[in-house]
Design a protein around this motif. Structure first.
Motif: not given
Ligand code: HAM
Length: 421
Positions: A12-15, A17-18, A320-323, A373
Motif C-alpha cells: 500500500y502507498p505507506e509501505n 514509500s519505505n 513518517a509517511y507523507e503524500t 490525507k
C-alpha cells in the motif's frame, strides 16, 4: 476474499514509500562512489544457478518450473549469477573495473518468518575486475556510508568479516580432506541458526564425523587465529586509516552459504543480535569463468529490504509517511469545473502538487478528505468564486480561511508555505 500468497506482500502507498525511501538512499550512495545502475531479467535458465549458487537455494528455495516450451526456468533467487553471465556475455566490450548496482525483486521459497519472505527487494552492489584490497575497502566503505545515511552508527551495527580461502587452508592443515570442505562450510553456515542437538544431526546428515566437528569447533573458538591472515589484517589496517575499523569484527565462523565465494566474506548484523543479517556479500573470483567468461574477479553484496526495514522501525529511523500533496482543490458543482481545472494547471505549472476533489454542493466532504490525507491547504471554488474571479483559500492547520483574488493564488501559497515552515 482472495489474499496475497503466503510470503508475498502488498505494498500500500505507506509501505511502498519505505521502499522508495531505501531506494533513494541507495541511489545516492551508489552515485557518490561512481556506481552505475543495471538490471537483469527476473527469470533465468535453471542451469545458471545449478552448481554455481548455493545448494540450499537451488534445491530447496528456488521457484523453478517448466515453461510452456519445456525448459526448466527459475525466478531469480539472487542476482550474482546473472551479473556474472552479463559480464561474460559482453566481456570484450565492457570497461573494467565495473562498478554496478541494482535494486529489484527476488524470490525464494523460504518459510515466511520475521525478516524472511518469498518475495523481497534486494540491493546488489558489485565491483568486478579489481582484486586489490582497495576494492574490498571500497565495498565496505559503501556499506558503512549507506548505514550512516540512514542514521545508524558503529554502536548499532557491526560488519563481521572472514576469509573463506584462509578458513579452507586452516581446515586442510587441521587434517580435513578437500572433499569435506564444502560440507564443513555448509555446517558452519548453519551453525548459528540451530541448537546443539540439531547441530549433531545436521553434521551427521552432511557426512561429518564427531571428530571433524570437534576440529571445526576448536578452530572457530580461537579468537585470535584470524591475526595470522594478512588479507584480513591488511584490510583492517586500511579501514583504520579511514577511522572505520570500529565497524569491523573478524569472525572466522562466518563462511556464507554460496559456493562461489573464494576470499573475503562479510555480513552486517545489529550489535544486539535481535535481527537476522541485514546484508551479506563477499569476493567471488571464479564465477564469471564458471559461466563461460574469461577469469575476472568480483566482490559485492546483497541487502534485502525486510530485515533492514524492521530494524529501522525498531530504532524509529523511518521518516513518517507523507503524500507530498500541497493543495486540495475543492470544486462545488459542475459549473465551476473548467475554472477549477485552469487553476489546477496553473498551480502544477508552478510545481505545486494539487489534487482535485469534486465535493458536491458543500465543501465538507472535500475538507474531510483533505484533513484525512493531511493536505496542508484547501482551495474552495463555488459559483461565487467563479463569478467574482476569486478563490477561497483555507489553511487546514490553522483553520484560517480567506477569499482572495484569483491572481493572488501563487503569492499567497508561497507566503503561507514560508510561514508554516
Ligand atoms: P544473501 O546473503 O543470500 O546473498 O542475501 C543477501 C541479503 O538479502 C540477506 O542478508 C537478506 O537481507 C536478503 N534476503 C535473502 N533472502 C531473503 C528472503 N527470503 N527474504 C527477505 N530477505 C532476504 C546474496 O544473495 C548474494 N548474491 C549477495 C552478493 C552480491 N554477493 C556478492 N554480490
Amino acid at each position: 476474499m482472495i489474499q496475497a500468497l503466503r510470503g508475498f506482500r502488498d505494498f500500500y502507498p505507506e509501505n511502498q514509500s519505505n521502499i522508495t525511501y531505501l531506494q533513494t538512499k541507495i541511489a545516492d550512495v551508489c552515485s557518490l562512489f561512481g556506481y552505475e545502475q543495471f538490471e537483469g531479467p527476473a527469470i533465468e535458465s535453471f542451469d545458471l544457478y545449478a552448481a554455481k549458487s548455493s545448494d540450499e537455494i537451488v534445491s530447496e528455495q528456488a521457484f523453478t518450473f517448466q515453461d510452456r516450451g519445456g525448459e526448466q526456468i527459475t525466478l531469480r533467487p539472487e542476482l550474482t549469477p546473472t551479473l556474472a553471465r552479463m559480464v561474460a556475455n559482453k566481456q570484450e566490450q565492457l570497461i573494467f573495473p565495473l562498478r554496478w548496482w541494482s535494486f529489484g525483486r527476488f524470490w525464494r521459497y523460504e518459510r515466511p518468518q520475521r525478516g524472511r519472505g518469498r518475495e523481497f527487494y534486494q540491493w546488489n552492489c558489485d565491483l568486478v575486475g579489481d582484486d586489490s584490497q582497495y576494492a574490498d575497502l571500497e565495498i565496505l566503505e559503501i556499506v558503512i556510508t549507506f548505514l550512516q545515511s540512514l542514521g545508524l552508527t558503529q554502536e548499532d551495527c557491526v560488519i563481521q568479516v572472514s576469509d573463506r580461502g584462509f578458513v579452507a587452508n586452516l581446515l586442510r592443515q587441521a587434517g580435513l580432506g578437500e572433499q569435506k570442505l564444502p560440507m564443513v562450510f555448509r555446517f558452519l553456515d548453519k551453525l548459528p541458526k540451530i541448537n546443539s542437538e540439531e547441530q549433531a544431526d545436521f553434521a551427521q546428515k552432511l557426512g561429518l564425523s564427531t571428530d571433524d566437528v570437534q576440529i571445526v569447533i576448536r578452530l572457530m573458538d580461537d579468537p585470535s587465529i584470524w591475526e595470522s591472515n594478512t588479507e584480513l589484517t591488511g584490510l583492517i589496517h586500511l579501514l583504520k586509516q579511514k577511522k572505520l575499523d570500529g565497524w569491523i569484527e573478524p569472525s572466522l565462523s562466518l563462511v556464507r552459504g554460496f559456493t562461489y565465494y573464494t576470499g573475503l566474506v562479510f555480513e552486517v548484523n545489529d550489535r544486539n543480535k535481535e535481527f537476522r543479517a541485514l546484508l551479506g556479500g563477499g569476493r567471488y573470483n571464479n564465477l564469471v569463468e564458471s559461466v563461460g567468461g574469461k577469469p575476472v574477479s568480483g566482490i559485492g553484496f546483497g541487502m534485502g529490504d525486510m530485515v533492514l526495514l524492521e530494524y529501522l522501525v525498531s530504532k524509529d529511523l523511518i521518516p513518517a509517511y507523507e503524500t507530498g500533496i500541497d493543495v486540495c482543490l475543492i470544486s462545488l458543482g459542475e459549473s465551476v469545473a473548467s475554472y477549477c481545472q485552469a487553476i489546477a494547471t496553473e498551480l502544477r505549472q508552478a510545481d505545486i502538487c494539487v489534487v482535485w476533489h469534486a465535493s458536491g454542493d458543500s465543501p465538507a466532504k472535500g475538507l474531510k478528505f483533505a484533513n484525512q490525507k493531511q493536505i496542508p491547504y484547501a482551495i474552495i471554488i463555488g459559483e461565487n468564486e467563479l463569478s467574482d474571479q476569486t478563490i477561497t483559500f483555507k489553511n487546514l492547520t490553522s483553520g484560517q480561511q480567506d477569499t482572495l483574488p484569483r491572481d493572488a493564488i501563487l503569492t499567497v501559497l508561497e507566503r503561507q508555505k514560508n510561514n508554516d515552515e
